[in-house]
Design a protein around this motif. Structure first.
Motif, PDB file in Angstrom:
ATOM      1  N   MET A  27     -10.178  45.118   2.997  1.00 45.50           N
ATOM      2  CA  MET A  27     -10.192  44.223   4.059  1.00 45.50           C
ATOM      3  C   MET A  27     -10.584  44.991   5.398  1.00 45.50           C
ATOM      4  SD  MET A  27     -11.832  41.364   3.266  1.00 45.50           S
ATOM      5  CE  MET A  27     -11.671  40.230   2.243  1.00 45.50           C
ATOM      6  N   ARG A  31     -15.616  43.788   8.249  1.00 44.81           N
ATOM      7  CA  ARG A  31     -16.323  43.153   7.186  1.00 44.81           C
ATOM      8  C   ARG A  31     -18.109  43.292   7.201  1.00 44.81           C
ATOM      9  NH1 ARG A  31     -12.606  39.028   4.334  1.00 44.81           N
ATOM     10  NH2 ARG A  31     -14.804  38.978   3.118  1.00 44.81           N
ATOM     11  N   SER A  80      -8.610  40.315  -5.642  1.00 47.04           N
ATOM     12  CA  SER A  80      -9.687  39.503  -5.239  1.00 47.04           C
ATOM     13  C   SER A  80     -10.806  38.619  -5.619  1.00 47.04           C
ATOM     14  CB  SER A  80     -10.217  39.661  -4.298  1.00 47.04           C
ATOM     15  OG  SER A  80     -10.574  40.405  -3.702  1.00 47.04           O
ATOM     16  N   SER A  81     -11.775  38.625  -5.516  1.00 49.38           N
ATOM     17  CA  SER A  81     -13.048  37.538  -5.796  1.00 49.38           C
ATOM     18  C   SER A  81     -13.856  38.413  -5.088  1.00 49.38           C
ATOM     19  CB  SER A  81     -13.027  36.333  -6.068  1.00 49.38           C
ATOM     20  OG  SER A  81     -12.657  36.375  -4.747  1.00 49.38           O
ATOM     21  N   ARG A  82     -13.364  39.257  -4.039  1.00 51.56           N
ATOM     22  CA  ARG A  82     -15.117  39.799  -3.229  1.00 51.56           C
ATOM     23  C   ARG A  82     -15.833  40.980  -4.436  1.00 51.56           C
ATOM     24  NH1 ARG A  82     -10.272  44.459  -0.886  1.00 51.56           N
ATOM     25  NH2 ARG A  82      -9.179  41.751  -0.209  1.00 51.56           N
ATOM     26  N   ILE A 105     -12.648  37.965 -13.332  1.00 54.63           N
ATOM     27  CA  ILE A 105     -13.273  37.361 -11.924  1.00 54.63           C
ATOM     28  C   ILE A 105     -14.165  38.800 -11.791  1.00 54.63           C
ATOM     29  CG2 ILE A 105     -13.391  36.818  -9.627  1.00 54.63           C
ATOM     30  CD1 ILE A 105     -10.886  35.860  -9.597  1.00 54.63           C
TER      31      ILE A 105
ATOM     32  N   GLY B  41     -15.549  34.678   4.938  1.00 52.96           N
ATOM     33  CA  GLY B  41     -15.321  35.560   4.189  1.00 52.96           C
ATOM     34  C   GLY B  41     -16.485  36.660   3.108  1.00 52.96           C
ATOM     35  N   THR B  42     -16.943  35.673   2.426  1.00 54.50           N
ATOM     36  CA  THR B  42     -17.305  35.219   1.009  1.00 54.50           C
ATOM     37  C   THR B  42     -18.867  35.106   0.794  1.00 54.50           C
ATOM     38  OG1 THR B  42     -16.587  33.897  -0.381  1.00 54.50           O
ATOM     39  CG2 THR B  42     -15.128  36.108   0.199  1.00 54.50           C
ATOM     40  N   ARG B  44     -21.726  34.408   3.230  1.00 55.23           N
ATOM     41  CA  ARG B  44     -22.893  34.456   3.877  1.00 55.23           C
ATOM     42  C   ARG B  44     -24.375  35.410   3.202  1.00 55.23           C
ATOM     43  NH1 ARG B  44     -23.362  39.024   8.664  1.00 55.23           N
ATOM     44  NH2 ARG B  44     -22.238  40.476   7.317  1.00 55.23           N
ATOM     45  N   HIS B  69     -10.690  33.798   6.756  1.00 56.45           N
ATOM     46  CA  HIS B  69     -10.799  35.104   6.828  1.00 56.45           C
ATOM     47  C   HIS B  69     -10.166  35.348   8.144  1.00 56.45           C
ATOM     48  CE1 HIS B  69     -10.520  33.557   2.943  1.00 56.45           C
ATOM     49  NE2 HIS B  69     -10.075  34.570   2.451  1.00 56.45           N
ATOM     50  N   ILE B  70     -11.248  36.037   9.151  1.00 58.24           N
ATOM     51  CA  ILE B  70     -11.901  36.714  10.172  1.00 58.24           C
ATOM     52  C   ILE B  70     -11.337  36.238  10.909  1.00 58.24           C
ATOM     53  CG2 ILE B  70     -13.805  38.811  10.229  1.00 58.24           C
ATOM     54  CD1 ILE B  70     -14.477  37.814   8.310  1.00 58.24           C
ATOM     55  N   ARG B  88     -19.393  37.523  11.454  1.00 56.13           N
ATOM     56  CA  ARG B  88     -20.205  36.792   9.953  1.00 56.13           C
ATOM     57  C   ARG B  88     -19.534  35.343  10.453  1.00 56.13           C
ATOM     58  NH1 ARG B  88     -19.685  39.756   5.520  1.00 56.13           N
ATOM     59  NH2 ARG B  88     -19.329  38.573   3.832  1.00 56.13           N
ATOM     60  N   GLY B 133     -14.995  30.808  -2.936  1.00 54.58           N
ATOM     61  CA  GLY B 133     -15.240  32.434  -3.621  1.00 54.58           C
ATOM     62  C   GLY B 133     -14.274  32.755  -2.977  1.00 54.58           C
ATOM     63  N   ASP B 134     -12.903  32.449  -2.979  1.00 52.95           N
ATOM     64  CA  ASP B 134     -12.125  33.738  -3.136  1.00 52.95           C
ATOM     65  C   ASP B 134     -10.831  32.923  -5.053  1.00 52.95           C
ATOM     66  OD1 ASP B 134     -10.178  33.927  -0.389  1.00 52.95           O
ATOM     67  OD2 ASP B 134      -8.540  33.509  -2.309  1.00 52.95           O
TER      68      ASP B 134
END
Lengths: 209, 475
Positions: A27, A31, A80-82, A105, B41-42, B44, B69-70, B88, B133-134
């Motif tokens: 991270m 990002r 993580s799920s990223r 995931i 974070g997830t 967009r 998150h950011i 973001r 989404g985490d």
């Protein structure tokens, strides 16, 4: 998504267990959309703090710089799920990861993007990793083939190892189908479900207008 | 849907069956999603995907969004305080505006970490399905919700269809027996479990946490346990709703009220696994011997009791495992055989979806009160939500932390993952109430030790990792 049929390419051995998504896409490395995910993949393993390459890291060494396949330790993609982890691998040029096991995931994200997760036994995986690591010294190309049509990995010595992929996943990958189209095709079932469920569990259906 | 099956069912079976829209021939099931949480974070690329397929957000009433998150956690922060996050955060604002999604933005009293605010607002309900989404979405399982983390493509599926194609996982029940002592928390229970059963104990499984030691825990402590499910491979961990759960949910903003509450409460009481229900796997786990835990390595399973010697890699038979231990010793700059007692720290972090709720801050404040953060240590207390922050301030906890020399921050994910600029500098050592001690997680070349809030507080005031029970006995 891009279909996956047969991929022949350089395979890089990264035989560490539990390679996590923070390792693949840290991270702190940024990002923003302007970040090149392929360049930042494995950022902290690949580069020194001043941005120079760490020459010993496998993906910085020829011929592994052009890898299309990773061979890894167990529980690949934990953390993580990223989905960025999958996008980064694809952006770098990796189409397939071979490992004894994957985190749930990550595997789901991989299927959704046309990156093929291949599970082979721990012993076969370790042997493949060793063979790939020694291949350049032996003067041979560390190149293998992953064939999703026949569900086999063709090894350096020409032997084949078979692997399992759920039938619907295989079909989607071979044809490059997106799952959203299947889901949206069931819209009337979703609407009917909600109508019935609203009777039974009305507290679920908030009215926030 | 009501099942006609009279065989004993598990908690997960019951929730699964009532959300099953359609079973497909390939073995997957289209599952209705009751609650969806979006964050900066997830989400967009999911909105980008939505535009590509020209769809609206299907169920705005079931969709929530938050900045967590950011976002900077510094006092006086705005959405623009952390420059790398601006793009973001603005994208989330623009997407929520364009698609009419309610956003808990930086200036909202509801803002906080998604998994902290969903329960506290009553968005999470027992028996509901919730996705985000985490990977720490299972935190919501502490209330008896079937909650799991998804990737961005699946976020797009839920926005567009309010449903997901899911393959039902195997079911694992972990039964916790015994009692935990003074200075020991649910964080220690789950770290100890990880140290004994490893990081893949739950892969492919949904976990039900059961047994008297779970029943004895308040909701916030149950959430800490569910939160860490993913650290041993389970996307989804859950505790059956009981009186403690119902008491927690009652009167929260989005919880049902009046007659509807009575009806919901009766339904929720019926969700517990039936006697005789079968699980694919069962693990029994005794909590009586658990002391305060701390991790030493780069995997959450590398946890030890504070007075326990660190493992010798040479005693490990498995080659890969031995190499991983050696690598961890090198990265963490520690040696086998020693204990964690006395290891000096640079940073103490209290926060994250694992341990940032009011009870976590209270447990830390109890240790911090009347003491000072040790010289050279940077200590952060980051409440999980602005509501937690306000509740803590009403109890005077902010003063305890500030007088001791802690920073008292605004809500967000912060140093857990370092994407908002709260970073552990290279080579520095942190003790952290978070969930992952991976290499470089809290910043490039950072060294992270996971522990519970009281243990982190004890290290902050001692300047080194130490047994919190010694400090508590002096209180």
């Amino acid at each position: 998504m891009e279909p996956f049929t047969v991929v022949t390419g350089v395979a890089a051995p990264m035989m560490i267990p539990n390679i996590n998504t923070d390792a693949i896409t840290p991270m702190a490395a940024g990002r923003s959309t302007s970040v090149d995910l392929g360049k930042m993949m494995f950022n902290n393993w690949r580069y020194n703090l001043d941005g120079s390459e760490i020459p010993e890291f496998i993906l910085n060494r020829p011929p592994f710089r052009q890898s299309q396949i990773l061979v890894a330790g167990a529980n690949f993609g934990c953390g993580s799920s990223r989905e960025r982890a999958v996008w980064a691998l694809l952006r770098f040029g990796i189409r397939c990861v071979i490992a004894p096991s994957f985190a749930d995931i990550f595997r789901e994200n991989a299927y959704q993007n046309g990156l093929l997760p291949v599970v082979i036994g721990a012993d076969d995986c370790a042997a493949l990793g060793t063979a790939l690591a020694h291949a350049p010294k032996d003067g041979c190309e560390p190149q293998i083939t992953v064939d999703l049509e026949r569900c086999v990995v063709r090894l350096l010595d020409g032997r084949e190892l078979s692997f399992d992929v759920p039938a619907e996943r295989r079909a989607a990958l071979l044809q490059g189908l997106d799952e959203i189209d299947v889901i949206l095709g069931m819209e009337s079932a979703i609407a009917n479900f909600q109508k019935m469920d609203r009777e039974q569990h009305p507290w679920i259906y908030l009215d926030r207008a | 849907m009501m099942s006609t099956n009279t065989a004993p069912q598990t908690l997960v079976d019951k929730i699964w069956n009532r959300h099953a829209i359609r079973e497909l021939s390939d073995g997957s099931t289209l599952i209705h999603i009751d609650r969806h949480f979006l964050h900066d974070g997830t989400s967009r690329q999911a909105f980008d995907g939505l535009r590509r397929i020209k769809r609206p957000v299907r169920d705005l009433n079931l969709t929530f969004a938050v900045v967590d998150h950011i976002l900077s956690t510094l006092p006086g922060r705005t959405g623009e305080s952390h420059p790398p996050g601006i793009e973001r955060i603005h994208a989330l604002r623009d997407n929520c505006r364009q698609f009419n999604v309610e956003l808990y933005d930086v200036d909202s009293a509801h803002q906080g970490i998604a998994h902290v605010i969903a329960p506290e607002l009553g968005i999470t309900l027992p028996g509901c399905t919730l996705v985000c989404g985490d990977s720490h979405t299972a935190t919501n399982g502490g209330l008896g919700a079937l909650a799991w983390g998804i990737g961005t493509t699946e976020v797009m599926h839920v926005i567009a269809a309010q449903a997901l194609l899911v393959r039902k996982q195997k079911q694992l029940r972990i039964t916790f027996s015994g009692h935990i002592g003074e200075g020991v928390s649910s964080k220690d229970m789950i770290l100890y479990f990880l140290s004994r059963h490893g990081v893949t104990a739950g892969t492919g499984c949904t976990v039900e946490y059961a047994g008297p030691a779970i029943r004895a825990l308040p909701i916030e402590a149950r959430m800490t346990i569910c939160n860490m499910s993913i650290e041993f491979g389970s996307r989804c961990g859950i505790v059956a709703p009981d009186d403690v759960t119902l008491q927690y949910v009652a009167n929260r903003p989005f919880a049902p009220k009046g007659v509807m509450w009575d009806r919901a409460a009766a339904d929720w009481r019926s969700l517990a696994s039936d006697d005789g229900a079968t699980f694919d796997r069962e693990i029994e786990f005794d909590c009586n011997q658990i002391g305060p835990q701390v991790t030493w390595g780069n995997s959450p399973q590398e946890a030890v009791a504070i007075d326990e010697a660190l493992p010798e890699p040479s005693s490990v038979a498995d080659h890969d495992r031995r190499q991983a231990l050696e690598r961890a010793y090198s990265y963490m700059n520690l040696t086998p055989g020693r204990t964690m007692e006395g290891v000096p720290i640079d940073i103490a972090f209290i926060g994250s979806c694992t341990n940032s709720r009011l009870s976590d801050l209270e447990a830390a404040a109890k240790v911090v009160k009347g003491r000072k953060v040790a010289k050279g240590v940077t200590a952060l207390a980051v409440p999980g939500s602005m509501a937690v922050k306000a509740a803590a301030e009403a109890k005077g906890l902010d003063k305890i932390f500030l007088e001791a020399g802690f920073e008292w921050r605004n809500a967000g994910c912060s140093m857990c993952v370092g994407s908002n600029g709260d970073l552990v500098p290279p080579g520095k050592r942190s003790i952290s109430t978070t969930n992952r001690n991976f290499e470089h997680r809290q910043g490039p070349h950072s060294r992270t030790h996971l522990a519970g809030p009281a243990m982190v507080a004890a290290a902050a005031v001692s300047g080194c990792i130490t047994d919190v029970r010694k400090l508590l006995s002096q209180n």
